[in-house]
Design a protein around this motif. Structure first.
Motif, mmCIF file in Angstrom:
data_model
loop_
_atom_site.group_PDB
_atom_site.id
_atom_site.type_symbol
_atom_site.label_atom_id
_atom_site.label_comp_id
_atom_site.label_asym_id
_atom_site.label_seq_id
_atom_site.Cartn_x
_atom_site.Cartn_y
_atom_site.Cartn_z
ATOM 1 N N UNK A 172 0.838 -1.196 0.000
ATOM 2 C CA UNK A 172 0.000 0.000 0.000
ATOM 3 C C UNK A 172 0.874 1.248 0.000
ATOM 4 N N UNK A 173 0.545 2.213 -0.848
ATOM 5 C CA UNK A 173 1.332 3.434 -0.961
ATOM 6 C C UNK A 173 0.707 4.594 -0.198
ATOM 7 N N UNK A 174 -0.609 4.660 -0.144
ATOM 8 C CA UNK A 174 -1.273 5.784 0.500
ATOM 9 C C UNK A 174 -1.689 5.477 1.919
ATOM 10 N N UNK A 175 -2.535 6.345 2.462
ATOM 11 C CA UNK A 175 -3.051 6.165 3.806
ATOM 12 C C UNK A 175 -4.157 5.107 3.819
ATOM 13 N N UNK A 176 -4.522 4.697 5.029
ATOM 14 C CA UNK A 176 -5.686 3.829 5.170
ATOM 15 C C UNK A 176 -6.955 4.616 4.844
ATOM 16 N N UNK A 177 -8.018 3.896 4.497
ATOM 17 C CA UNK A 177 -9.293 4.552 4.231
ATOM 18 C C UNK A 177 -9.773 5.277 5.488
ATOM 19 N N UNK A 178 -10.260 6.487 5.302
ATOM 20 C CA UNK A 178 -10.701 7.294 6.435
ATOM 21 C C UNK A 178 -11.961 6.716 7.054
ATOM 22 N N UNK A 179 -12.001 6.704 8.377
ATOM 23 C CA UNK A 179 -13.184 6.236 9.112
ATOM 24 C C UNK A 179 -13.728 7.315 10.027
ATOM 25 N N UNK A 180 -13.237 8.536 9.888
ATOM 26 C CA UNK A 180 -13.730 9.650 10.694
ATOM 27 C C UNK A 180 -13.648 10.925 9.866
ATOM 28 N N UNK A 181 -14.469 11.925 10.163
ATOM 29 C CA UNK A 181 -14.426 13.183 9.395
ATOM 30 C C UNK A 181 -13.070 13.868 9.445
#
Length: 230
Positions: free
Chosen positions: A6-15
């Motif tokens: 994975x190159x990017x961040x994890x999927x966002x789970x908060x605003x």
């Protein structure tokens, strides 16, 4: 949850994490444009034998290369300050949880309840169930209701620790004798993993953090069962 290569961040789970991802993309585009422009200037200067006397001594160019970087810094600073204030804003939390770091496990205390608290240890590799993640699963998950402001009070009992969950955009140092606070809102149900992000000792990598976000009615059922067991 992160995955291999994975190159990017994890999927966002908060605003807040969604805002952080947007700011990352915004800043990255500015960096790419600046890098491309500088590369073009370097190639042009090396590959040509022509020299313009106005480039060597020009008041207008000096004004431009003074004002333009200032404008770019403002374009980066304003959204950054906005996110900092959003992350620091803790107003009317629905639930307060105290996370205490120990060598080497976390203990959680739901301060809105009289006797709701537990220790959270990493599950050893030999005890993992099918589908569980090695070094990330805990025997007791921190359960929170979805779409509710949650305040986390973070401290430590022995050495420095750090309570961090990347998908929620939360990272707060746990300092002995000091009570730090942060907050988050989970935008969807799920299980979110984190680890102690401070080098706190020999077993530093064995302090997983597992946050399980569930609907409010499920959280009420879970809290009732935990209080009965206590």
């Amino acid at each position: 949850m992160a995955h291999p290569s994975q190159l990017g961040f994890q999927d966002a789970a908060s605003p807040v994490m969604e805002e952080l991802l947007h700011f990352h993309d915004h800043a990255l585009m500015i960096v790419i444009l600046i890098s491309a422009f500088v590369l073009y200037i370097l190639v042009a200067m090396v590959s040509t034998t022509l020299t313009d006397k106005y480039i060597l001594d020009s008041q207008e160019i000096e004004i431009i290369w003074t004002i333009l970087p200032a404008v770019i810094l403002i374009l980066i600073a304003l959204p950054s300050l906005r996110i900092l204030y959003l992350m620091d804003e803790i107003s009317d939390p629905h639930l307060t949880i105290k996370a205490m770091g120990h060598q080497w496990y976390w203990s959680y205390e739901y301060t809105d309840y009289e006797d709701l608290g537990f220790d959270s240890y990493m599950i050893p590799t030999q005890d993992l169930a099918p589908g569980h993640f090695r070094l990330l699963e805990a025997d007791h998950r921190m359960v929170v209701p979805v779409e509710s402001p949650i305040r986390i009070l973070v401290s430590a009992e022995d050495v420095l620790h750090s309570w961090a969950v990347p998908a929620l955009g939360v990272k707060m140092d746990a300092v002995p004798g000091r009570l730090n606070q942060t907050a988050f809102i989970t935008s969807r149900p799920g299980v979110f993993y984190g680890q102690c992000s401070e080098i706190c000792g020999a077993n530093h990598s064995f302090m997983p953090i597992v946050v399980e976000a569930v609907p409010l009615e499920h959280f009420e059922t879970w809290s009732s069962l935990m209080l009965e067991d206590a």
